[in-house]
Scaffold this motif. Structure first.
Motif, PDB file in Angstrom:
ATOM      1  N   ILE A 212      28.184  28.234  38.049  1.00 25.35           N
ATOM      2  CA  ILE A 212      28.311  26.782  38.015  1.00 25.35           C
ATOM      3  C   ILE A 212      29.008  26.313  36.743  1.00 25.35           C
ATOM      4  O   ILE A 212      29.304  25.141  36.579  1.00 25.35           O
ATOM      5  CB  ILE A 212      26.927  26.116  38.170  1.00 25.35           C
ATOM      6  CG1 ILE A 212      27.062  24.642  38.558  1.00 25.35           C
ATOM      7  CG2 ILE A 212      26.087  26.277  36.907  1.00 25.35           C
ATOM      8  CD1 ILE A 212      25.757  23.982  38.962  1.00 25.35           C
ATOM      9  N   GLY A 213      29.273  27.257  35.826  1.00 23.97           N
ATOM     10  CA  GLY A 213      29.992  26.923  34.603  1.00 23.97           C
ATOM     11  C   GLY A 213      30.563  28.167  33.940  1.00 23.97           C
ATOM     12  O   GLY A 213      30.989  28.121  32.786  1.00 23.97           O
TER      13      GLY A 213
ATOM     14  N   GLY B  23      33.779  40.440  37.797  1.00 23.16           N
ATOM     15  CA  GLY B  23      33.034  39.358  38.437  1.00 23.16           C
ATOM     16  C   GLY B  23      33.962  38.347  39.061  1.00 23.16           C
ATOM     17  O   GLY B  23      34.987  37.983  38.461  1.00 23.16           O
ATOM     18  N   TYR B  24      33.612  37.888  40.246  1.00 24.57           N
ATOM     19  CA  TYR B  24      34.492  37.002  41.002  1.00 24.57           C
ATOM     20  C   TYR B  24      33.839  35.665  41.283  1.00 24.57           C
ATOM     21  O   TYR B  24      32.777  35.590  41.905  1.00 24.57           O
ATOM     22  CB  TYR B  24      34.873  37.665  42.326  1.00 24.57           C
ATOM     23  CG  TYR B  24      35.877  36.883  43.144  1.00 24.57           C
ATOM     24  CD1 TYR B  24      37.046  36.405  42.569  1.00 24.57           C
ATOM     25  CD2 TYR B  24      35.649  36.633  44.494  1.00 24.57           C
ATOM     26  CE1 TYR B  24      37.975  35.690  43.308  1.00 24.57           C
ATOM     27  CE2 TYR B  24      36.581  35.927  45.261  1.00 24.57           C
ATOM     28  CZ  TYR B  24      37.740  35.457  44.657  1.00 24.57           C
ATOM     29  OH  TYR B  24      38.662  34.757  45.399  1.00 24.57           O
ATOM     30  N   LYS B  25      34.488  34.596  40.809  1.00 24.40           N
ATOM     31  CA  LYS B  25      34.136  33.239  41.223  1.00 24.40           C
ATOM     32  C   LYS B  25      35.098  32.858  42.345  1.00 24.40           C
ATOM     33  O   LYS B  25      36.261  32.543  42.111  1.00 24.40           O
ATOM     34  CB  LYS B  25      34.290  32.242  40.069  1.00 24.40           C
ATOM     35  CG  LYS B  25      33.916  30.799  40.453  1.00 24.40           C
ATOM     36  CD  LYS B  25      34.602  29.750  39.601  1.00 24.40           C
ATOM     37  CE  LYS B  25      36.029  29.505  39.986  1.00 24.40           C
ATOM     38  NZ  LYS B  25      36.216  28.795  41.294  1.00 24.40           N
TER      39      LYS B  25
ATOM     40  N   HIS C 223      30.666  20.747  43.863  1.00 26.03           N
ATOM     41  CA  HIS C 223      31.900  21.533  43.864  1.00 26.03           C
ATOM     42  C   HIS C 223      32.037  22.460  42.657  1.00 26.03           C
ATOM     43  O   HIS C 223      32.967  23.261  42.609  1.00 26.03           O
ATOM     44  CB  HIS C 223      33.134  20.627  43.989  1.00 26.03           C
ATOM     45  CG  HIS C 223      33.339  19.684  42.839  1.00 26.03           C
ATOM     46  ND1 HIS C 223      32.849  18.400  42.827  1.00 26.03           N
ATOM     47  CD2 HIS C 223      34.008  19.834  41.673  1.00 26.03           C
ATOM     48  CE1 HIS C 223      33.197  17.801  41.707  1.00 26.03           C
ATOM     49  NE2 HIS C 223      33.904  18.646  40.979  1.00 26.03           N
ATOM     50  N   TYR C 224      31.117  22.382  41.704  1.00 27.64           N
ATOM     51  CA  TYR C 224      31.098  23.361  40.605  1.00 27.64           C
ATOM     52  C   TYR C 224      30.430  24.676  41.035  1.00 27.64           C
ATOM     53  O   TYR C 224      30.518  25.674  40.337  1.00 27.64           O
ATOM     54  CB  TYR C 224      30.305  22.817  39.418  1.00 27.64           C
ATOM     55  CG  TYR C 224      31.060  21.928  38.467  1.00 27.64           C
ATOM     56  CD1 TYR C 224      32.128  21.134  38.887  1.00 27.64           C
ATOM     57  CD2 TYR C 224      30.692  21.859  37.126  1.00 27.64           C
ATOM     58  CE1 TYR C 224      32.792  20.309  38.001  1.00 27.64           C
ATOM     59  CE2 TYR C 224      31.355  21.032  36.236  1.00 27.64           C
ATOM     60  CZ  TYR C 224      32.394  20.254  36.668  1.00 27.64           C
ATOM     61  OH  TYR C 224      33.057  19.429  35.776  1.00 27.64           O
ATOM     62  N   CYS C 225      29.722  24.670  42.160  1.00 27.81           N
ATOM     63  CA  CYS C 225      28.796  25.752  42.503  1.00 27.81           C
ATOM     64  C   CYS C 225      29.454  26.811  43.383  1.00 27.81           C
ATOM     65  O   CYS C 225      30.045  26.496  44.410  1.00 27.81           O
ATOM     66  CB  CYS C 225      27.597  25.172  43.249  1.00 27.81           C
ATOM     67  SG  CYS C 225      26.063  25.470  42.399  1.00 27.81           S
TER      68      CYS C 225
ATOM     69  N   PHE D 127      37.539  26.154  35.131  1.00 24.86           N
ATOM     70  CA  PHE D 127      37.814  26.569  36.506  1.00 24.86           C
ATOM     71  C   PHE D 127      36.629  26.345  37.437  1.00 24.86           C
ATOM     72  O   PHE D 127      36.690  26.701  38.622  1.00 24.86           O
ATOM     73  CB  PHE D 127      38.302  28.019  36.514  1.00 24.86           C
ATOM     74  CG  PHE D 127      39.501  28.199  35.623  1.00 24.86           C
ATOM     75  CD1 PHE D 127      40.710  27.616  35.960  1.00 24.86           C
ATOM     76  CD2 PHE D 127      39.391  28.877  34.414  1.00 24.86           C
ATOM     77  CE1 PHE D 127      41.810  27.733  35.123  1.00 24.86           C
ATOM     78  CE2 PHE D 127      40.482  29.004  33.579  1.00 24.86           C
ATOM     79  CZ  PHE D 127      41.698  28.435  33.932  1.00 24.86           C
ATOM     80  N   ASN D 128      35.564  25.731  36.926  1.00 29.20           N
ATOM     81  CA  ASN D 128      34.587  25.088  37.801  1.00 29.20           C
ATOM     82  C   ASN D 128      35.063  23.678  38.106  1.00 29.20           C
ATOM     83  O   ASN D 128      34.846  23.162  39.204  1.00 29.20           O
ATOM     84  CB  ASN D 128      33.199  25.071  37.170  1.00 29.20           C
ATOM     85  CG  ASN D 128      32.629  26.458  37.019  1.00 29.20           C
ATOM     86  OD1 ASN D 128      32.862  27.115  36.001  1.00 29.20           O
ATOM     87  ND2 ASN D 128      31.915  26.943  38.018  1.00 29.20           N
ATOM     88  N   ILE D 129      35.732  23.073  37.131  1.00 29.90           N
ATOM     89  CA  ILE D 129      36.413  21.800  37.381  1.00 29.90           C
ATOM     90  C   ILE D 129      37.532  22.025  38.407  1.00 29.90           C
ATOM     91  O   ILE D 129      37.631  21.308  39.401  1.00 29.90           O
ATOM     92  CB  ILE D 129      36.974  21.237  36.055  1.00 29.90           C
ATOM     93  CG1 ILE D 129      35.817  20.838  35.124  1.00 29.90           C
ATOM     94  CG2 ILE D 129      37.899  20.050  36.319  1.00 29.90           C
ATOM     95  CD1 ILE D 129      36.245  20.503  33.714  1.00 29.90           C
ATOM     96  N   ALA D 130      38.358  23.047  38.165  1.00 32.97           N
ATOM     97  CA  ALA D 130      39.403  23.440  39.123  1.00 32.97           C
ATOM     98  C   ALA D 130      38.785  24.385  40.145  1.00 32.97           C
ATOM     99  O   ALA D 130      39.162  25.545  40.285  1.00 32.97           O
ATOM    100  CB  ALA D 130      40.559  24.105  38.387  1.00 32.97           C
ATOM    101  N   SER D 131      37.819  23.872  40.894  1.00 35.07           N
ATOM    102  CA  SER D 131      36.898  24.728  41.643  1.00 35.07           C
ATOM    103  C   SER D 131      37.529  25.439  42.827  1.00 35.07           C
ATOM    104  O   SER D 131      36.987  26.422  43.319  1.00 35.07           O
ATOM    105  CB  SER D 131      35.709  23.901  42.135  1.00 35.07           C
ATOM    106  OG  SER D 131      36.139  22.908  43.060  1.00 35.07           O
ATOM    107  N   ARG D 132      38.672  24.937  43.286  1.00 36.87           N
ATOM    108  CA  ARG D 132      39.312  25.592  44.436  1.00 36.87           C
ATOM    109  C   ARG D 132      40.154  26.801  44.013  1.00 36.87           C
ATOM    110  O   ARG D 132      40.681  27.508  44.876  1.00 36.87           O
ATOM    111  CB  ARG D 132      40.187  24.603  45.196  1.00 36.87           C
ATOM    112  CG  ARG D 132      39.411  23.745  46.203  1.00 36.87           C
ATOM    113  CD  ARG D 132      38.500  22.729  45.572  1.00 36.87           C
ATOM    114  NE  ARG D 132      37.949  21.785  46.558  1.00 36.87           N
ATOM    115  CZ  ARG D 132      37.056  20.859  46.273  1.00 36.87           C
ATOM    116  NH1 ARG D 132      36.579  20.745  45.038  1.00 36.87           N
ATOM    117  NH2 ARG D 132      36.603  20.045  47.214  1.00 36.87           N
ATOM    118  N   CYS D 133      40.292  27.023  42.727  1.00 36.47           N
ATOM    119  CA  CYS D 133      41.032  28.179  42.235  1.00 36.47           C
ATOM    120  C   CYS D 133      40.126  29.409  42.225  1.00 36.47           C
ATOM    121  O   CYS D 133      39.040  29.370  41.638  1.00 36.47           O
ATOM    122  CB  CYS D 133      41.539  27.940  40.808  1.00 36.47           C
ATOM    123  SG  CYS D 133      42.833  26.690  40.694  1.00 36.47           S
TER     124      CYS D 133
END
Length: 490
Positions: free
Chosen positions: A175-176, A190-192, A208-210, A415-421
């Motif tokens: 989430i962050g 590790g993969y987000k 959308h951060y999660c 990249f939690n802000i840019a969560s679709r990346c």
């Protein structure tokens, strides 16, 4: 095979299929390893060893009968945050010490359905609200590479389990930076995934951060687990259709254009990390990619405001609700997280103002990824946090500069802000304190495959050690591992 606890999962599956290795042998080796190292590392919140051995015997029969599933017989450690029906659901908190889960997380369901064996669950900070891992409930989790340091958080137990050889695969949530930070700190992958790729339980599926994601010691292993857990789920409205699969063969980056950002803006970056990130960029050039150094131009103060404004609207209040009833049992860092996020959100102007900040932060990233296939940058600015420190009264100093808040040391929340990346952390080397360092490989929105290709290319050209006691140097690159097949086992 004398190093079974560190055997790549894809190689274990190959050996299971050829009948050169039994799932019982691997599970026994992993359990023995856990019994030897857990007193110091403390990465496992729950051990399910007896059941796991019985399931390993069933997996042995599946291979004998010719009907193995994708993860058949592999020891998988599940982050304790992901509930398992009938088992404790404690969130790392004394406030929930007696809670038992009534449902099973979709990620765990899918692992079990694929033949993976949940032999253990892994420690987290309280409510997963910190970038380190210790709690009043479970105590202190240490980094296997240097026990004076934390493995990071909040998926710190998963990263430490992989690094200490007590799991073949592990799950995490982010989430962050909660997957990428511990992966960087423990020398693991590790993969987000992009938002919606892997199902999340309500109500945080709507945040959308999660993200829920996979952790492993190799890129192919991480892709193996990701392919099992991805896909739509009937209880998660944002989970995406169709399920996207990482390709079987990985590592071809010829012709790719990659942006190399030594810094995303004005973050403090320690020299060891800067050098290791530069070495990854050089490795990608060697692998055949075009790599250009770029400036992104973000301000970490803006990112912190956006991040904690968002936390102040959703995550912080969820912790605050528990604090209102059980405040005296909570850790200081959990209480501080709730109050700090609320204060920042109020000061900034609330959720809408936070969204406006987020849009401005994504703009230069989106423009960059319109010109390049991917972006690489450091995961953190310093190699790890001191074990046991809560960073409530203590200020963190990075590169000689005292930070206002310790979370300013990570470059993950962008990249939690840019969560679709999609973002894949891979090891970049080690720092002078022996703690591993990592780089983030950031893809265009929903382009999962490219970041795995790039990660596999880095792994091939600049391989990393799996075992903390295997290296011959406490700085920079570690001894190369034997060549590994980067084909994902099926």
């Amino acid at each position: 095979m004398t190093d079974l606890p560190y055997l790549p999962a894809t190689e274990a599956l190959r050996l299971f299929r050829s009948r050169e290795l039994s799932p019982v042998e691997l599970m026994t080796a992993v359990i023995e390893r856990a019994e030897a190292v857990e007193p110091q590392v403390n990465a496992l919140s729950e051990r399910i060893f007896e059941e796991a051995l019985l399931q390993a015997k069933q997996a042995e029969r599946a291979y004998r009968d010719g009907s193995p599933r994708p993860l058949e017989g592999l020891p998988v450690a599940a982050k304790d945050e992901q509930p398992v029906a009938g088992r404790p659901a404690r969130s790392g908190s004394l406030a929930y010490a007696d809670h038992v889960a009534e449902v099973t997380h979709p990620v765990v369901e899918r692992i079990v359905a694929a033949g993976g064996i949940i032999h253990a669950r892994t420690t987290t900070p309280e409510f997963c609200c910190a970038a380190f891992t210790h709690s009043k409930l479970w105590g202190l989790t240490r980094n296997p590479w240097n026990p004076d340091y934390s493995p990071g958080g909040s998926s710190g137990g998963s990263g430490a389990a992989l690094a200490s050889g007590t799991a073949a695969l592990a799950t995490g949530s982010d989430i962050g930076g909660s997957i990428r930070i511990p992966a960087a700190n423990t020398g693991t992958v590790g993969y987000k995934p992009p938002y919606g790729r892997v199902p999340v339980m309500p109500p945080f599926n709507l945040d959308h951060y999660c993200h829920e994601g996979s952790m492993a010691r190799t890129v192919a292993d991480c892709a193996l687990l990701q392919n099992v857990i991805a896909g739509p789920h009937p209880h998660d409205v944002v989970s995406l259709r169709p399920a996207v699969q990482i390709p079987d063969r990985l590592g071809n980056v010829t012709g790719l254009r990659i942006a190399y950002a030594p810094n995303l803006g004005d973050w403090e970056i320690e020299p060891d990390i800067a050098a290791n990130t530069r070495a990854v960029a050089d490795a990608l050039r060697e692998a055949g990619a075009t790599v250009d150094e770029v400036k992104v131009g973000l301000r970490r103060a803006d990112v912190m405001r956006a991040t904690f404004t968002h936390f102040g609207a959703i995550f912080g209040p969820s912790v605050g609700q528990v604090a209102a009833e059980h405040g005296d049992t909570l850790t200081r860092y959990a209480l501080d997280f709730a109050t700090y996020s609320r204060a920042v959100s109020e000061e900034t102007g609330g959720f809408l103002a936070g969204l406006e900040l987020e849009a401005a932060i994504y703009a230069p990233i989106g423009e960059l990824l319109d010109r390049y296939d991917a972006l690489i940058c450091p995961t953190t600015g310093a190699p790890g946090l001191r074990a046991g420190e809560e960073y409530v009264d203590t200020k963190l100093t990075v590169n000689g500069v005292e930070l206002d808040h310790y979370m300013e040391y990570v470059l993950t929340t962008v990249f939690n802000i840019a969560s679709r990346c999609p973002v894949l952390n891979v090891p970049s080397g080690r720092a002078s304190n022996g703690v591993p360092t990592g780089v983030q490989i950031v893809g265009r929105s929903y382009d999962d495959a490219t970041v795995f290709h790039i990660g596999a290319a880095v792994e091939r050209v600049r391989p990393w050690a799996f075992r903390p006691d295997a290296g011959d140097s406490r700085r920079g690159r570690v001894p190369a591992q034997p060549d590994c097949d980067l084909t994902i086992a099926r």
